[in-house]
Design an enzyme around this catalytic site. Structure first.
Site, PDB file in Angstrom:
ATOM      1  N   ASP A 199     -14.381  20.866  19.287  1.00  0.00           N
ATOM      2  CA  ASP A 199     -13.502  22.305  19.871  1.00  0.00           C
ATOM      3  C   ASP A 199     -12.395  21.235  20.424  1.00  0.00           C
ATOM      4  OD1 ASP A 199     -12.193  23.909  21.366  1.00  0.00           O
ATOM      5  OD2 ASP A 199     -13.790  24.906  21.901  1.00  0.00           O
ATOM      6  N   HIS A 200     -11.182  21.291  19.565  1.00  0.00           N
ATOM      7  CA  HIS A 200     -10.083  20.292  19.816  1.00  0.00           C
ATOM      8  C   HIS A 200      -9.499  20.636  21.130  1.00  0.00           C
ATOM      9  CE1 HIS A 200      -7.603  23.490  18.103  1.00  0.00           C
ATOM     10  NE2 HIS A 200      -6.694  23.152  18.863  1.00  0.00           N
ATOM     11  N   HIS A 262     -12.622  28.375  22.055  1.00  0.00           N
ATOM     12  CA  HIS A 262     -11.571  27.382  22.931  1.00  0.00           C
ATOM     13  C   HIS A 262     -11.546  28.123  24.572  1.00  0.00           C
ATOM     14  CE1 HIS A 262     -10.525  25.499  19.334  1.00  0.00           C
ATOM     15  NE2 HIS A 262      -9.652  26.566  18.948  1.00  0.00           N
TER      16      HIS A 262
END
Lengths: 512, 333
Positions: A199-200, A262
């Site tokens: 999950d950047h 996110h």
């Protein structure tokens, strides 16, 4: 003299230099795709530029397009030059880095692809001395995650002389059931410890800085609870539309694309309990615990606590911009949410009854991601008698994630002059000016973590399931609803219903 | 005579002027000037030093370590003199619309007035932020005013490489390390890349296990006498080997070339690990007959200071290396 643990490198000096990452091969499925070109390859090059990669490092790109190693190298070179951010392109570094790039054409649906990969990996291991360590990176269509993992297992590539890890990009399923199904398939081949769900957002420096701000300082945590905090707003706004990703976005929507992963992870970072140590599983345990404490809406509560929106056409900056339904590849009757907002409650002692508002949308006035924590007003308005009651604005702590990372605190101050007039002022900490150093991109951080085996910033299956459980009732109700879309104009802050959602608690959305 | 209040007033006026200038500038009007400060950084140098070079080093450091910078230039004069001027160092970060500015104060003081300098500088330190003192002038340490000046700072940075006699430098350093204050030596920072390379060779377990078997460990130096960098490297290797139970003595051996020419670790004369400078910043690393090349940046003051300003606590490896390096200095004397 320092006493060392058995087997510890006596020459390592954590104060002065970073620990060297182990030698390994990174196998990228979907090597001809956008993610590889825009994010993965620039991040790997930058790690090479920083001398963070071992000399025994290699990348094997796989996609269906036929290409030689040299053609792949040339293609990646163009991508790195084009998409490298805040960093120069160094010819010497590239030449050395490119020697470790290899390419293999293959179809992940074909069993031969995996036996070919096995042979290719053996050759690369000998040539580059990668020590048998392999990081498989699935940058493919989500529907190919399961078959690819199964294919790797079928030829025994999930085990070897060194470690074997699998990185999976979101979405991790499209609902709770499919997420569990995907997890079951992956677990047949890789154990949970070797699965890295990326999950950047969690790799962003400023998201990590939330933990530093909360748990590295003594002044915030005592105030970080229902007694002092009135409510929290989390905003992730984009000014652009779907930009050619209409077909994909139509299936996902804002709630699935941003909030389920996110923003719920960001919320967990802002509201979780402190972990005993900064170890991968202790931090992830706290995040997971928090996500499990989020109250799951009943179907009949969804209309009250969640709002869907879709942008319509507008004229912005002298230009006509299309509505979502006019975008390429989008159904003209699409019911997809390009805006989603929700009111969430965390059922624990710290956060009981404190609304956490989350919104995310496309074609909003500006690109901004931030968290604002609104504190309760002063209990008694000492200056109210001077006709200044309307100025009694509450304190606001804003954590800015992008574009200008930082922290600001809004408070009241006396205006210069003879009278006692108050005015809100802002005390700003700007990440960029306080630390002139370049911040690594989220992908640099996360790739390096995966190679070194640090899963702190990766999502665990129980966290994924807890987040799906939170959004699933909303998804179910929305799927069975017929919205009167579009309901907000491009360039506005979303549908009016979203303001009404906050107004029922006496709150208003901030305009970041 | 210089009064700190006057300097502070000038600084305050400087920010007001910068704000006005910015408002008049149509491009930046909406963005403003951002004031950044993470420390007070005091530099003491002889007046004979090239102020441009020094100014450039301090300015480059500002970007990563924004500070209120105070440059004290020592004039070798018996007349009483203290002069000052203030100015701002501003830059526009890449891709941003707002200037970042830091304050710089330059004080010229004669040796006769050195005793008065702390009284001027102390009120100029930014409250609640660390005060770092970089002394470029070795003779400062022998001046009677030195303890008073050193007392102003939380971290003292010196460079034993600038001293004529190594023993004297290490004696002085050892004395400083006995106190509470943080002390750093740029000669130590200049060997970080060498140390890092050694650490990278010994990253895997097999190599670590082989450490006690090395019977000969050598640091080669190319200068007439070994410089503090070479002595530090030998001292650090000695300490690291001892920590894994090795009793092998690290030898300093004269060779041709640069300050540090090579590190070799061998078993019975057969070289197993060698890290050797091969010219133009290139270093060849050979381990188990496999060779790779790496490049070291030129060890400038800027790079060494950049590293030191990032360290806000005691450095145990440095603390342990100083007494051993001092022994090497005594033996060589």
């Amino acid at each position: 003299m320092v006493n060392l643990m058995a087997g510890e490198n006596p020459f390592h000096d954590p104060l002065r230099f970073e620990r060297k990452v182990p030698e390994c091969a990174v196998v990228i499925f979907g090597a001809n795709g956008d993610l590889t070109k825009r994010k993965l390859m620039p991040a790997l090059y930058r790690l090479a530029f920083e001398r963070r990669l071992s000399p025994g490092f290699a990348v094997i790109g796989i996609s269906r397009t036929a290409m030689s190693d040299d053609q792949f190298r040339e293609k990646m070179r163009e991508s790195v030059q084009k998409f490298l951010e805040d960093s120069p392109f160094d010819e010497n570094v590239w030449t050395s880095f490119a020697q470790g790039l290899f390419y293999m054409a293959g179809n992940v649906d074909d069993a031969k692809c995996y036996s070919d990969l096995k042979t290719c990996l053996e050759g690369v291991e000998k040539q580059r001395r990668t020590g048998g360590n392999v990081l498989f990176y699935l940058s493919t269509q989500p529907s190919q995650y399961g078959p690819t993992a199964t294919g790797l297992g079928s030829v025994g590539l999930n085990k070897g002389d060194g470690w074997r890890r699998l990185v999976v990009e979101k979405p991790f399923g499209h609902d709770l059931a499919s997420s569990r199904e995907l997890s079951t398939t992956l677990h047949k081949v890789f154990v949970e410890e070797d699965l890295y769900r990326i999950d950047h957002y969690l790799g962003k420096e400023t998201v990590q800085n939330i933990l530093a701000l909360r748990f590295g300082n003594g002044i915030f945590e005592p105030l970080w609870n229902r007694r002092y905090i009135n409510h929290v707003q989390i905003t992730a706004a984009e000014s652009i539309g779907v930009e050619g990703r209409g077909a994909y976005y139509q299936e996902a929507g804002a709630l699935r694309d941003m909030i389920q992963n996110h923003l719920l992870q960001v919320m967990a970072t802002v509201t979780m309990e402190p972990s005993a140590t900064f170890q991968p599983n202790t931090v992830r345990d706290e995040r997971a615990k928090l996500l499990r404490s989020v109250r799951v809406m009943r179907h009949d509560e969804v209309a009250k606590y969640a709002v869907a929106g879709q942008y319509g056409p507008a004229r912005l900056g002298g230009e006509n911009v299309p509505g979502f339904r006019q975008e390429q590849g989008v159904d003209p009757q699409s019911q997809t949410d390009t805006y989603a907002a929700g009111t969430f409650f965390i059922d624990n002692w710290r956060w009981a009854k404190v609304p956490i508002y989350i919104r995310s949308g496309k074609r909003l006035p500006k690109r901004v991601t931030e968290i604002s924590i609104q504190f309760n007003e002063a209990p008694h308005a000492v200056f109210g008698g001077n006709g200044l009651a309307e100025m009694a604005v509450p304190n606001l702590l804003t954590l800015r994630i992008q574009p200008e990372e930082g922290v600001s605190l809004k408070f009241l101050s006396k205006r210069p002059g003879t009278g006692m007039t108050l005015r809100p002022v802002s005390m700003d900490f700007n990440y960029g000016s306080s630390f002139g150093e370049r911040s690594p991109s989220a992908y640099e951080t996360l790739l390096l973590d995966a190679i070194t085996g640090d899963a702190t910033l990766y999502t665990r299956q129980d966290m994924v399931e807890a987040s799906w459980a939170v959004v699933e009732p909303i998804l179910e109700v929305w799927q069975n609803s017929r919205f009167n879309f579009p309901n907000y104009a491009s360039g506005s802050w979303g549908p009016a219903a979203s303001d009404v959602m906050l107004a029922q608690h006496g709150h208003v959305w901030r305009k970041p | 005579m210089v009064r700190p209040e006057t300097i502070l007033k000038e600084l305050s006026k400087l920010w007001v002027d910068l704000g006005h200038e910015d408002q008049q500038d149509s491009v930046a009007a909406s963005s403003g000037v951002l004031r950044a400060c993470a420390m007070t950084f005091i530099t003491i140098a002889d007046e004979s030093e090239d102020p441009t070079n020094l100014g450039e080093t301090v300015a480059m450091l500002m970007k990563e370590h924004p500070s209120r910078s105070v440059l004290i230039r020592l004039r070798p004069s018996g007349e009483e003199l203290i002069e000052s001027r203030v100015f701002a160092q501003c830059w526009m970060p890449f891709g941003q619309h707002r200037q970042i500015c830091c304050e710089q104060i330059e004080i010229t003081a004669s040796l006769a007035s050195l005793d008065d300098v702390p009284g001027v500088v102390l009120p100029l330190a930014v409250p609640d932020l660390p005060v770092i003192l970089w002394s470029r002038s070795p003779r400062l340490f022998d001046l009677p005013a030195f303890p008073k000046i050193a007392a102003m700072c939380d971290k003292l940075i010196l460079d034993t490489g600038a001293f004529t006699y190594g023993v004297h430098a290490f004696d002085l350093l050892s004395a400083q390390l006995k106190g509470e204050r943080l002390v750093a030596d740029l000669a130590w920072s200049r060997i970080t890349r060498w140390r890092e390379t050694v650490s990278q060779v010994f990253v895997n377990q097999e190599c670590i296990d082989a450490l006690p078997t090395f019977t000969r460990v050598v640091v080669e130096y190319g200068t007439e006498k070994p410089k503090p960098e070479a002595m530090y490297l030998a001292a650090w290797l000695q300490n690291c080997l001892q920590s894994v139970g090795s009793t092998t003595h690290v030898d300093l051996v004269k060779s041709e070339g640069s300050t540090i020419e090579a590190i070799t670790l061998s078993v019975g004369g057969t070289c197993d690990v060698s890290i050797r400078a091969v010219g133009e910043g290139a270093v060849e690393v050979t381990a188990n007959r496999l060779s790779t090349k790496t490049f070291f940046s030129e060890p400038t003051d800027y790079l060494a200071l950049l590293e030191e300003l990032s360290i806000t606590r005691r450095d145990p490896a440095f603390d342990a290396a100083v007494p051993v390096a001092r022994e090497y200095a005594w033996q060589i004397q």
